[in-house]
Design a protein around this motif. Sequence first.
Motif, PDB file in Angstrom:
ATOM      1  N   ALA A   1      41.736  43.599  46.747  1.00  0.00           N
ATOM      2  CA  ALA A   1      41.646  43.039  45.409  1.00  0.00           C
ATOM      3  C   ALA A   1      42.942  43.273  44.659  1.00  0.00           C
ATOM      4  N   ILE A   2      43.175  42.447  43.643  1.00  0.00           N
ATOM      5  CA  ILE A   2      44.356  42.564  42.805  1.00  0.00           C
ATOM      6  C   ILE A   2      43.972  42.188  41.385  1.00  0.00           C
ATOM      7  N   ASN A   3      44.512  42.906  40.409  1.00  0.00           N
ATOM      8  CA  ASN A   3      44.149  42.628  39.030  1.00  0.00           C
ATOM      9  C   ASN A   3      44.874  41.392  38.512  1.00  0.00           C
ATOM     10  N   TRP A   4      44.614  41.065  37.262  1.00  0.00           N
ATOM     11  CA  TRP A   4      45.105  39.791  36.715  1.00  0.00           C
ATOM     12  C   TRP A   4      46.622  39.690  36.698  1.00  0.00           C
TER      13      TRP A   4
ATOM     14  N   TYR B   1      42.137  36.274  35.718  1.00  0.00           N
ATOM     15  CA  TYR B   1      41.105  36.709  36.645  1.00  0.00           C
ATOM     16  C   TYR B   1      41.618  37.773  37.600  1.00  0.00           C
ATOM     17  N   ALA B   2      40.780  38.750  37.854  1.00  0.00           N
ATOM     18  CA  ALA B   2      40.980  39.580  39.028  1.00  0.00           C
ATOM     19  C   ALA B   2      40.590  38.757  40.248  1.00  0.00           C
ATOM     20  N   THR B   3      41.310  38.916  41.335  1.00  0.00           N
ATOM     21  CA  THR B   3      41.029  38.145  42.536  1.00  0.00           C
ATOM     22  C   THR B   3      40.997  39.064  43.744  1.00  0.00           C
ATOM     23  N   GLY B   4      40.407  38.567  44.813  1.00  0.00           N
ATOM     24  CA  GLY B   4      40.324  39.394  45.998  1.00  0.00           C
ATOM     25  C   GLY B   4      39.864  38.627  47.210  1.00  0.00           C
ATOM     26  N   TRP B   5      39.747  39.383  48.290  1.00  0.00           N
ATOM     27  CA  TRP B   5      39.334  38.831  49.573  1.00  0.00           C
ATOM     28  C   TRP B   5      38.176  39.625  50.147  1.00  0.00           C
TER      29      TRP B   5
ATOM     30  N   GLY C   1      37.065  46.068  39.190  1.00  0.00           N
ATOM     31  CA  GLY C   1      35.909  46.903  39.458  1.00  0.00           C
ATOM     32  C   GLY C   1      34.672  46.078  39.743  1.00  0.00           C
ATOM     33  N   LYS C   2      34.446  45.093  38.911  1.00  0.00           N
ATOM     34  CA  LYS C   2      33.301  44.211  39.112  1.00  0.00           C
ATOM     35  C   LYS C   2      33.458  43.407  40.398  1.00  0.00           C
ATOM     36  N   LEU C   3      34.654  42.917  40.642  1.00  0.00           N
ATOM     37  CA  LEU C   3      34.894  42.125  41.839  1.00  0.00           C
ATOM     38  C   LEU C   3      34.591  42.938  43.101  1.00  0.00           C
ATOM     39  N   MET C   4      35.035  44.183  43.132  1.00  0.00           N
ATOM     40  CA  MET C   4      34.834  45.032  44.295  1.00  0.00           C
ATOM     41  C   MET C   4      33.373  45.384  44.528  1.00  0.00           C
TER      42      MET C   4
ATOM     43  N   ALA D   1      37.091  35.379  42.761  1.00  0.00           N
ATOM     44  CA  ALA D   1      37.695  35.684  41.468  1.00  0.00           C
ATOM     45  C   ALA D   1      36.638  36.183  40.505  1.00  0.00           C
ATOM     46  N   SER D   2      37.052  37.083  39.619  1.00  0.00           N
ATOM     47  CA  SER D   2      36.156  37.648  38.624  1.00  0.00           C
ATOM     48  C   SER D   2      36.809  37.659  37.256  1.00  0.00           C
ATOM     49  N   ARG D   3      36.052  37.279  36.247  1.00  0.00           N
ATOM     50  CA  ARG D   3      36.514  37.363  34.868  1.00  0.00           C
ATOM     51  C   ARG D   3      36.436  38.781  34.332  1.00  0.00           C
ATOM     52  N   SER D   4      35.749  39.656  35.050  1.00  0.00           N
ATOM     53  CA  SER D   4      35.417  40.972  34.534  1.00  0.00           C
ATOM     54  C   SER D   4      36.222  42.107  35.149  1.00  0.00           C
ATOM     55  N   GLY D   5      37.285  41.810  35.867  1.00  0.00           N
ATOM     56  CA  GLY D   5      38.160  42.833  36.378  1.00  0.00           C
ATOM     57  C   GLY D   5      37.895  43.211  37.828  1.00  0.00           C
TER      58      GLY D   5
END
Length: 124
Positions: free
Chosen positions: A50-53, A32-36, A104-107, A98-102
């Motif tokens: 954000a940070i990638n997987w 997962y990509a994750t972030g705050w 970009g999607k998370l942001m 958290a995002s399963r899609s990277g």
Amino acid sequence: QVQLVESGGGLVQAGGSLRLSCAASGRTLSAYATGWFRQAPGKEREFVAAINWSGSSTYYADSAKGRFTISRDNAKNTVYLQMDSLKPEETAVYYCAASRSGVGKLMRYGCDYWGQGTQVTVSS
């Protein structure tokens, strides 16, 4: 299913530092990509970092660049946000996501999972 639990918030003086932690359970965060994100009273939720997987790429809101650092430890299933030189206007509830899609999607707020939030209060 992934559950995210934030910790590390609290009261800090302007110019001080805090480190937030986001611990995941259920499934590993390694894919997962994750972030705050943060949300101040009466304001919209906004992206912070954000940070990638793999942890090889990081991204920051302009307001956070140079002062905040996002990192992750996949072995511990944990994401961190180190916040330095905090400002009173950064008082908010901080959320891990958290995002399963990277990243970009998370942001773009396309997150699959959200934590419950932790309060950060910066006094002047």
